[in-house]
Write an enzyme that holds these catalytic residues in place. Structure first.
Site, PDB file in Angstrom:
ATOM      1  CE  LYS A  25      -3.717  -0.492   2.540  1.00 49.50           C
ATOM      2  NZ  LYS A  25      -4.329  -0.685   3.877  1.00 49.50           N
ATOM      3  NE  ARG A  94      -5.291   3.486   3.785  1.00 53.07           N
ATOM      4  CZ  ARG A  94      -5.295   3.687   2.477  1.00 53.07           C
ATOM      5  NH1 ARG A  94      -4.667   4.733   1.957  1.00 53.07           N
ATOM      6  NH2 ARG A  94      -5.898   2.836   1.678  1.00 53.07           N
ATOM      7  N   GLY A 103      -7.330  -9.665   7.301  1.00 51.82           N
ATOM      8  CA  GLY A 103      -7.207 -10.289   8.614  1.00 51.82           C
ATOM      9  C   GLY A 103      -6.249  -9.507   9.484  1.00 51.82           C
ATOM     10  CG  MET A 105      -5.498  -2.586  13.109  1.00 49.87           C
ATOM     11  SD  MET A 105      -4.576  -1.113  13.489  1.00 49.87           S
ATOM     12  CE  MET A 105      -4.988  -0.119  12.087  1.00 49.87           C
ATOM     13  NE  ARG A 338      -6.208  -4.055  -3.263  1.00 54.21           N
ATOM     14  CZ  ARG A 338      -6.784  -4.323  -2.109  1.00 54.21           C
ATOM     15  NH1 ARG A 338      -6.139  -4.971  -1.189  1.00 54.21           N
ATOM     16  NH2 ARG A 338      -8.008  -3.924  -1.869  1.00 54.21           N
ATOM     17  CG  HIS A 454      -8.461 -46.106  -6.162  1.00 54.56           C
ATOM     18  ND1 HIS A 454      -9.820 -46.024  -6.417  1.00 54.56           N
ATOM     19  CD2 HIS A 454      -7.923 -46.866  -7.141  1.00 54.56           C
ATOM     20  CE1 HIS A 454     -10.093 -46.730  -7.494  1.00 54.56           C
ATOM     21  NE2 HIS A 454      -8.974 -47.260  -7.960  1.00 54.56           N
ATOM     22  CB  SER A 762       7.795 -43.430 -19.696  1.00 53.41           C
ATOM     23  OG  SER A 762       6.772 -42.644 -19.152  1.00 53.41           O
ATOM     24  CB  CYS A 829       3.613 -41.539 -17.858  1.00 52.19           C
ATOM     25  SG  CYS A 829       4.315 -42.999 -17.092  1.00 52.19           S
ATOM     26  CE1 TYR A 849       5.774 -39.007 -22.468  1.00 54.90           C
ATOM     27  CE2 TYR A 849       7.546 -39.341 -24.056  1.00 54.90           C
ATOM     28  CZ  TYR A 849       6.678 -39.848 -23.103  1.00 54.90           C
ATOM     29  OH  TYR A 849       6.698 -41.170 -22.780  1.00 54.90           O
TER      30      TYR A 849
HETATM   31  P1  ADP Z   1      -7.760  -2.150   3.661  1.00 50.18           P
HETATM   32  O1  ADP Z   1      -6.339  -2.556   3.541  1.00 50.18           O
HETATM   33  O2  ADP Z   1      -8.569  -2.994   4.574  1.00 50.18           O
HETATM   34  O3  ADP Z   1      -8.380  -1.902   2.327  1.00 50.18           O
HETATM   35  P2  ADP Z   1      -7.317   0.669   3.845  1.00 50.18           P
HETATM   36  O4  ADP Z   1      -6.129   1.133   4.580  1.00 50.18           O
HETATM   37  O5  ADP Z   1      -7.203   0.641   2.364  1.00 50.18           O
HETATM   38  O6  ADP Z   1      -7.730  -0.741   4.409  1.00 50.18           O
HETATM   39  O7  ADP Z   1      -8.530   1.579   4.251  1.00 50.18           O
HETATM   40  C1  ADP Z   1      -9.837   1.239   3.971  1.00 50.18           C
HETATM   41  C2  ADP Z   1     -10.607   2.383   3.424  1.00 50.18           C
HETATM   42  O8  ADP Z   1     -10.560   3.476   4.294  1.00 50.18           O
HETATM   43  C3  ADP Z   1     -10.068   2.939   2.124  1.00 50.18           C
HETATM   44  O9  ADP Z   1     -10.495   2.209   1.045  1.00 50.18           O
HETATM   45  C4  ADP Z   1     -10.665   4.334   2.124  1.00 50.18           C
HETATM   46  O10 ADP Z   1     -11.987   4.264   1.650  1.00 50.18           O
HETATM   47  C5  ADP Z   1     -10.665   4.685   3.575  1.00 50.18           C
HETATM   48  N1  ADP Z   1      -9.525   5.549   3.853  1.00 50.18           N
HETATM   49  C6  ADP Z   1      -8.289   5.207   4.234  1.00 50.18           C
HETATM   50  N2  ADP Z   1      -7.508   6.298   4.361  1.00 50.18           N
HETATM   51  C7  ADP Z   1      -8.265   7.346   4.039  1.00 50.18           C
HETATM   52  C8  ADP Z   1      -8.044   8.750   3.969  1.00 50.18           C
HETATM   53  N3  ADP Z   1      -6.848   9.287   4.231  1.00 50.18           N
HETATM   54  N4  ADP Z   1      -9.065   9.536   3.602  1.00 50.18           N
HETATM   55  C9  ADP Z   1     -10.270   9.000   3.329  1.00 50.18           C
HETATM   56  N5  ADP Z   1     -10.555   7.707   3.374  1.00 50.18           N
HETATM   57  C10 ADP Z   1      -9.568   6.885   3.731  1.00 50.18           C
HETATM   58 MG    MG Z   2      -7.766  -0.776   0.979  1.00 47.36          MG
END
Ligand code: ADP
Ligand code: MG
Ligand code: MG
Length: 880
Positions: A25, A94, A103, A105, A338, A454, A762, A829, A849
């Site tokens: 990210k 984030r 899974g 935070m 991504r 089997h 083979s 084979c 092959y």
């Molecule tokens: P995840 O990895 O679970 O997708 P993110 O870090 O991408 O979590 O955050 C989830 C959502 O939170 C983003 O898709 C966006 O909609 C919102 N978000 C994150 N940062 C910002 C920000 N700086 N301003 C507005 N929305 C945000």
């Molecule tokens: Mg996201």
């Protein structure tokens, strides 16, 4: 040391290549900022800091200063103050590691709000609802992920307030209502966490950063890493980013989009958005989101900017991208990009389209599709739009999906299937006795066994859906029922099985069968241009041979003759042969089998006109053909005019303590030369017959389980002698080859000698794996999974070749064999012939092959192309 990397237009420290340090990210936020895509400014705390924190529970020196400095920089850039009472700077915190990992935070949005700054926000925006909506979201997220309190109770409070206000959705709440939500949230936090909510933004920030680090260690994150084999010591980065607001009214929105359709690959923006909403509202299903196309009407300017940005990102990354965006008062901001997850169909279409658009080369297009995923393109699957809860989930052994009525035995399967409805064979495990039942069933489910049991091997060979080792399925054949998940389904009830996911589902769930489209054929055509390995198939009947040919098979690498012995009328003759007292009796029984085998081979030769067909002489221990159940024994005794005792005696005599290492393979032909002679005659006569029809026939006769040159010599003499006789009788000839399976360590070690008499090798890597590792795959179920989990073997050695051990023997055999006979044809084979990593290894040995089951043929073709392309790429990078 640098712990913090800043990103904003014109002042960006990182870039896309810094995934390991900044997480995916963070690296992509930096890259987008460099590109001039509108991204709210922010900074990334590195994964190194996380690793340090995980080990020592402290922050490395200098981090705190660098974070403060970065906050100051954001303040200058945005002209807002963190905690400021006039115009407060709010941020999101984030997580994001090098490998994307759900899974971990959850995100905290609107950090920096407290009882003072919320008032400032209300004033500045002139929108009290917005300010308090942001505040209650922040309280909820922060409590949930940092303080770990109150999750359920927050929802209850919100519902309560909505009910009192008489509204349905969150964004209909008035400012006063939102204020009371905030007040009640804070009271709850104080009682549950025994301390008041942290009001100071700095405390909030560090609380959130450390929570991100801690989240790396949560059980769910650990479980996820274990499943996907992500190393536990990578750590995660933390992104702190200036907030933008999608919840500022009807000219604001938040959404997600793929630059192309993730389900079909269609080159058109695809996604959803929600007006006046924030963060994950779209995914959370709080309100029904709108299709991205509708943005054109409600926010035309933002929409065209989004389109333009999507195109730029796709061109830049040369990939289909998955975007997260927010629109604040009509202005677009990108929050994430991504490479987008996609179905296998979409992967194929996108790769081909991008190559045709000139965005990527054909070589790249071929490399963009994982060979294993072609399974999804070729087999039916459970309709992905249907919701269900499976009865049980087992090991996905052979892909495809089907619904049918439950049967418990092979006999029932044959009888019930004749009634017209499809049947699914549900058994503890299957044995060769069940073959006809498996043919009659549309799917097979077992409660025991692994992916090389089997049932799994036979089902894959037939391209039939199969789930094995479904431990939670309690099969009670006597009571005629199956129990699982607190439910009972009975004989004759409908179930649905998905062999790709391993799900066994009650009832009839619709399935969809994708037709491989033009893109598929285009991509496979490119793969064929690049690969060096030929791909053959394992098939023992004309129908499978024809299917495989359609999938691009270039011959048969393994035709197992014993499968032909299980047919209804044949098994009696086979049993008569096995139980004969003397040579004459045996000859009489073999004479009955000869015409049947001849017509089998003729059918296969016709289907493979112009392509080589390798036929293996009889391989399994004879007792596999004998009856196991009392009424079968009685029927056989009657048929043969013998006593039940006699039959039982014969069965007992043939019993072996370890049949895998017993009287089987060429040892059968050695002790019963007339069996080899009959099979050789059937092959040669069939070849002459079809050659007379104008079929171009290339038989290759293969002797199984050779460990000693003399065994091959002995069998070869019988084959060549028989061929001479047949040629003399008919006064005609055809060419044929005689070669051997290499499936015992001794054969590998004496390959030079053996190659003097064998025209081809083979590798039978199933047996070679068993005998090299000294473990029987039928008995490995109790410990092998443990070994794989512990990393003793990187993967199940019956699925992916153990290239270190078994592979070394193979290398030796190829080397010494070719030294003696430079034109020795070499192939594989075993089941491994359709496993992509094993195919790569076979390519590296310079084999001619690989041979695999019909439905794996496209997978092997693509894997072979990958092997060739990656080899070229690594050779180029070494020379440069
Ligand atoms: P995840 O990895 O679970 O997708 P993110 O870090 O991408 O979590 O955050 C989830 C959502 O939170 C983003 O898709 C966006 O909609 C919102 N978000 C994150 N940062 C910002 C920000 N700086 N301003 C507005 N929305 C945000
Ligand atoms: Mg996201
Ligand atoms: Mg074998």
């Amino acid at each position: 040391m640098k712990h913090v990397y800043f990103f904003s237009r014109g002042q960006t420290d990182g870039d896309r290549d810094m995934r390991d340090l900044l997480g995916g990210k963070g690296a992509n936020l930096a890259e987008m900022s460099r590109l001039g895509v509108p991204v709210p400014p922010g900074f990334t705390v590195t994964t190194e800091v996380c690793r340090h924190h995980l080990l020592t529970h402290h922050l490395p020196d200098g981090v705190e200063e660098q974070v403060s400095e970065a906050i100051r920089r954001l303040e200058r850039l945005t002209e807002k103050q963190f905690g400021g009472a006039d115009d407060p700077l709010l941020v999101s915190v984030r997580s994001g590691g090098a490998v994307s990992m759900p899974g971990m935070m959850d995100t905290v949005l609107n950090l920096g709000l407290n009882d003072q700054t919320v008032e400032a926000l209300a004033r500045i925006s002139g929108n009290e609802c917005f300010a308090y909506d942001s505040y209650r979201r922040f309280l909820q997220m922060y409590s949930d992920v940092v303080l770990e309190v109150g999750h359920r109770s927050f929802e209850a409070i919100l519902s309560d307030v909505k009910r009192q206000a008489g509204v349905e959705t969150d964004n209909e709440l008035e400012a006063d209502a939102l204020r009371s939500v905030v007040r009640r949230y804070k009271e709850l936090i104080e009682t549950e966490s025994d301390s008041p909510f942290p009001e100071k933004p700095e405390d909030q920030l560090w609380g959130a950063i450390e929570a991100v680090f801690r989240s790396w260690r949560t059980p769910r994150a650990q479980a996820y890493r274990k499943t996907y084999r992500i190393p536990h010591d990578l750590g995660t980065a933390v992104n702190v980013q200036t907030m933008v607001y999608g919840n500022r009214g009807t000219d604001s929105a938040t959404g997600v989009a793929f630059t192309r359709n993730a389900a079909t690959g269609e080159p058109k923006l695809f996604g959803e958005f929600l007006i006046n909403a924030q963060g994950e509202d779209v995914v959370a299903g709080i309100r029904d989101p709108l299709a991205i196309d509708q943005m054109q009407e409600v926010m035309p300017d933002a929409y065209s900017e989004l389109l333009e940005t999507a195109r730029r990102l796709e061109t830049h990354y040369r990939e289909m991208e998955d975007l997260e965006f927010t629109i604040e008062k009509g202005t677009l901001y990108l929050l994430q990009t991504r490479s987008g997850k996609r179905t296998a169909r979409a992967a194929v279409r996108i790769a081909v389209d991008m190559a045709n658009e000139g965005l990527i080369s054909r070589e790249e297009a071929v490399l963009r599709v994982e060979p294993d995923r072609l399974d999804e393109v070729l087999h039916s699957m459970v309709d992905p739009s249907v919701d269900f809860r499976p009865l049980a989930v087992g090991n996905p052994a052979s892909p495809g999906a089907a619904s049918g009525r439950i049967v418990f035995t092979a006999k029932e399967a044959v009888e019930e299937a004749a009634g017209g409805d499809p049947v699914i064979l549900v058994r503890t495990e299957t044995s060769p006795d069940d073959f006809e039942g498996m043919v009659a069933a549309v799917a097979i489910v077992t409660s025991r066994g692994g992916k090389s049991s089997h049932a799994a091997v036979v089902a894959r060979g037939m391209g039939k859906c199969c789930v094995v080792g479904t431990k939670d399925l309690e099969i009670d054949e006597a009571a005629g029922e199956v129990r699982a998940d607190g439910k009972i389904v009975r004989r004759g009830d409908w179930i649905t099985v998905d062999g790709a996911s391993g799900e066994v589902i009650e009832g009839r769930i619709p399935t969809v069968k994708p037709e491989p489209g033009e893109d598929f054929h285009t991509l496979m055509g490119w793969a064929d241009e690049f690969r060096k390995l030929r791909v053959r198939t394992n098939a023992d009947n004309p129908a499978d041979a024809a299917t495989a040919r359609e999938f691009g098979a270039q011959g048969i690498g393994l035709c197992r003759t014993e499968h032909m012995f299980f047919g209804e009328e044949r098994i009696d003759a086979v049993r008569e042969m096995i139980l004969a007292d003397d040579k004459a009796g045996r000859a009489a029984a073999l004479a009955k089998l000869l015409p049947m085998q001849r017509s089998d081979f003729a059918g296969i030769f016709r289907a493979m006109d112009g392509l080589p067909v390798t036929i293996r002489l009889l391989d399994p221990p004879l007792h596999e053909f004998l009856p196991a159940e009392a009424d079968e024994v009685r029927r056989l005794a009657e048929g043969l005019g013998r006593s039940v005792d006699e039959i039982e005696g014969a069965v007992a005599r043939l019993h072996e303590a370890n049949p895998m290492l017993g009287h089987r393979g060429c040892r059968l032909g050695y002790s019963h030369p007339e069996i080899t002679a009959m099979q050789a005659r059937a092959i040669i006569e069939a070849a002459l017959e079809v050659a007379a029809e104008g079929v171009d026939v290339l038989p290759e006769i293969m002797v199984p389980l050779v460990g000693h040159l003399d065994e091959l010599d002995n069998q070869r003499a019988i084959v060549d002698g028989t061929a001479r006789d047949v040629f003399a009788e008919q006064d005609r000839k055809i060419d044929y080859l005689v070669g051997t399976m290499i499936e015992l360590p001794r054969a590998c070690l004496t390959a030079g000698e053996i190659a003097e008499r064998a025209e081809f090798f083979s590798f039978g890597t199933n047996d070679l794996t068993q005998t090299t590792l000294g473990l029987s795959r039928d008995d490995a179920g109790n410990f092998l999974p443990l070994y794989v989990e512990a990393g003793v073997y990187a993967s199940d050695p019956f699925q992916s070749l153990d290239t270190v051990g078994v592979g070394r023997l193979m290398r030796l055999a190829v080397h010494e064999g070719r030294e003696k006979r430079p034109d020795l044809k070499v192939g594989i084979c075993g089941e491994h012939g359709g496993d992509p990593p094993s195919v790569v290894f076979c390519h590296s040995l310079g084999m001619e092959y690989v041979s695999c089951s019909p439905f794996r043929v496209p997978v092997a073709r693509l894997a072979a192309a990958h092997a060739a392309l990656k080899e070229t790429a690594s050779a180029e990078s070494e020379s440069s």
